[in-house]
Design an enzyme around this catalytic site. Structure first.
Site, short mmCIF file in Angstrom:
data_model
loop_
_atom_site.label_atom_id
_atom_site.label_comp_id
_atom_site.label_asym_id
_atom_site.label_seq_id
_atom_site.Cartn_x
_atom_site.Cartn_y
_atom_site.Cartn_z
N HIS A 53 -29.44 -4.60 12.65
CA HIS A 53 -28.67 -3.74 13.55
C HIS A 53 -29.09 -2.26 13.42
O HIS A 53 -29.42 -1.80 12.33
CB HIS A 53 -27.17 -3.89 13.29
CG HIS A 53 -26.62 -5.20 13.82
ND1 HIS A 53 -25.47 -5.78 13.34
CD2 HIS A 53 -27.09 -6.03 14.79
CE1 HIS A 53 -25.25 -6.91 13.99
NE2 HIS A 53 -26.22 -7.08 14.86
N ASP B 169 -23.27 -5.77 6.22
CA ASP B 169 -22.11 -6.04 7.07
C ASP B 169 -21.60 -7.47 6.87
O ASP B 169 -21.03 -8.06 7.80
CB ASP B 169 -22.48 -5.85 8.55
CG ASP B 169 -22.59 -4.38 8.93
OD1 ASP B 169 -22.36 -3.51 8.06
OD2 ASP B 169 -22.93 -4.10 10.10
N HIS C 244 -29.96 -5.89 7.35
CA HIS C 244 -30.06 -6.65 8.60
C HIS C 244 -30.50 -5.73 9.73
O HIS C 244 -30.54 -4.52 9.58
CB HIS C 244 -28.76 -7.38 8.92
CG HIS C 244 -27.59 -6.48 9.26
ND1 HIS C 244 -27.00 -5.65 8.33
CD2 HIS C 244 -26.91 -6.29 10.40
CE1 HIS C 244 -26.00 -4.99 8.90
NE2 HIS C 244 -25.93 -5.36 10.16
N HIS D 149 -20.18 -0.12 5.74
CA HIS D 149 -19.26 0.71 6.53
C HIS D 149 -18.02 1.10 5.73
O HIS D 149 -17.58 0.36 4.85
CB HIS D 149 -18.77 -0.05 7.77
CG HIS D 149 -19.81 -0.26 8.82
ND1 HIS D 149 -19.95 0.56 9.90
CD2 HIS D 149 -20.76 -1.22 8.94
CE1 HIS D 149 -20.95 0.12 10.67
NE2 HIS D 149 -21.46 -0.96 10.10
N ASP E 294 -27.60 0.46 13.29
CA ASP E 294 -26.90 1.36 12.36
C ASP E 294 -27.28 1.07 10.90
O ASP E 294 -26.73 1.69 9.98
CB ASP E 294 -25.37 1.28 12.56
CG ASP E 294 -24.81 -0.12 12.44
OD1 ASP E 294 -25.46 -1.07 12.91
OD2 ASP E 294 -23.71 -0.27 11.87
N HIS E 295 -28.26 0.17 10.71
CA HIS E 295 -28.75 -0.15 9.35
C HIS E 295 -30.27 0.04 9.22
O HIS E 295 -30.75 0.27 8.11
CB HIS E 295 -28.34 -1.58 8.96
CG HIS E 295 -26.84 -1.75 8.97
ND1 HIS E 295 -26.07 -1.68 7.83
CD2 HIS E 295 -25.98 -1.90 10.00
CE1 HIS E 295 -24.79 -1.81 8.16
NE2 HIS E 295 -24.71 -1.94 9.47
N HIS F 216 -23.35 -12.83 10.16
CA HIS F 216 -23.20 -11.59 10.93
C HIS F 216 -24.45 -11.46 11.79
O HIS F 216 -24.37 -11.26 13.01
CB HIS F 216 -23.03 -10.41 9.99
CG HIS F 216 -22.97 -9.08 10.67
ND1 HIS F 216 -21.92 -8.68 11.46
CD2 HIS F 216 -23.86 -8.04 10.70
CE1 HIS F 216 -22.15 -7.47 11.94
NE2 HIS F 216 -23.32 -7.06 11.50
FE FE Z 1 -23.10 -2.18 10.82
ZN ZN Z 2 -24.25 -5.09 11.57
#
Ligand code: FE
Ligand code: ZN
Length: 260
Positions: A56, A134, A54, A172, A58-59, A115
């Site tokens: 975001h 996530d 996805h 995570h 952090d991905h 999400h």
């Molecule tokens: Fe994340």
């Molecule tokens: Zn996320």
């Protein structure tokens, strides 16, 4: 085939899905390109594909850097077709349930929105492995940012329908916090009590708590346990008038976890 964890940022994981015979790998959810490349070269494999669950940061925050550092015009970058505008460098937009081949392995996309509205899982049936980003976490689930409770529950139900032995790799290392919450709403769940101990041991040894399995999640993850009488009773104490509707129970659990 083997899967390597690569620590990212504060508590994220990227993964390298490695075909040892061919010495190639697919990377999953890269936030920091340098450490993923270092892990690949240490493993003696070259990265041929990038799977993005996805949008975001952090991905996918490492996509551009990874693409630049690899300098391979043949690198295949996968993500959800409907969210292509938010997946940097995407070359292979996927619909729901689309098969693809990477690093000698056949995978399939599973569309699991809520999400984010464009979230995918990547399922490798022959290897019994799924990457859930996530959406499904070990002992928990992601926050509902771009959907609603019914949609998140439906997405989780799709993952829960995979074979029990399926290994789950998520985005995570949240397992310990998730299980603290799970225990607060299902203190009598014996499998959960055992898992809390096992996870504490892993963390004390500095080891990842992943992969988990679909079977273990069904036994211990409150967001897959909307039929648990103990869970319903715990939630009803906090939300008087709570019905038996699984979506309402899911929504109550998610709301409680948001403030846990
Ligand atoms: Fe994340
Ligand atoms: Zn996320």
């Amino acid at each position: 085939m083997r899967v390597l964890h690569v620590d990212q940022l504060f508590d994220n994981y990227a993964y390298l899905l490695i075909d040892e015979a061919a010495a190639v790998a697919a990377a999953v959810d890269v936030a920091e390109a340098d450490s993923v490349l270092a892990a690949a070269s240490e493993a003696g494999v070259s990265i041929k594909a990038l799977l993005c669950t996805h949008h975001h940061f952090d991905h996918v925050g490492g996509n551009e850097a990874l693409i630049g550092l690899l300098g391979d015009p043949g690198l295949e970058v996968f993500g959800y077709a409907g969210d292509a505008a938010r997946i940097p460098g995407i070359t292979h937009p996927l619909a729901d349930g689309e098969s693809f081949e990477i690093a000698g392995l056949r995978g399939c996309s599973i569309f699991i929105p809520a999400h984010t509205s464009g979230h995918l899982a990547y399922y490798f049936e022959s290897q019994g492995v799924v990457f859930t980003g996530d959406t499904l976490f070990a002992g928990g689930c992601g926050r509902v940012f771009e959907g609603d409770a019914a949609q998140m529950k439906a997405s989780l139900d799709r993952l829960a329908a995979l074979p029990d032995s399926t290994k789950v790799y998520c985005g995570h290392e949240y397992t310990q916090q998730n299980l603290d919450f799970a225990l607060s709403v299902e203190p009598g769940n014996q499998a959960l009590q055992e898992r809390v101990r096992a996870v504490a041991e892993l963390r004390e040894a500095g080891k990842p708590t992943l992969p988990t399995t679909i079977a273990l999640e069904k036994q211990t993850n409150p967001f897959l346990r909307c039929n648990s009488e103990e869970l319903r009773a715990s939630l009803a104490k906090r939300f008087p008038g709570l019905s038996d509707d699984p979506v309402e129970i899911f929504a109550a659990a998610r709301r409680l976890k948001d403030d846990f």
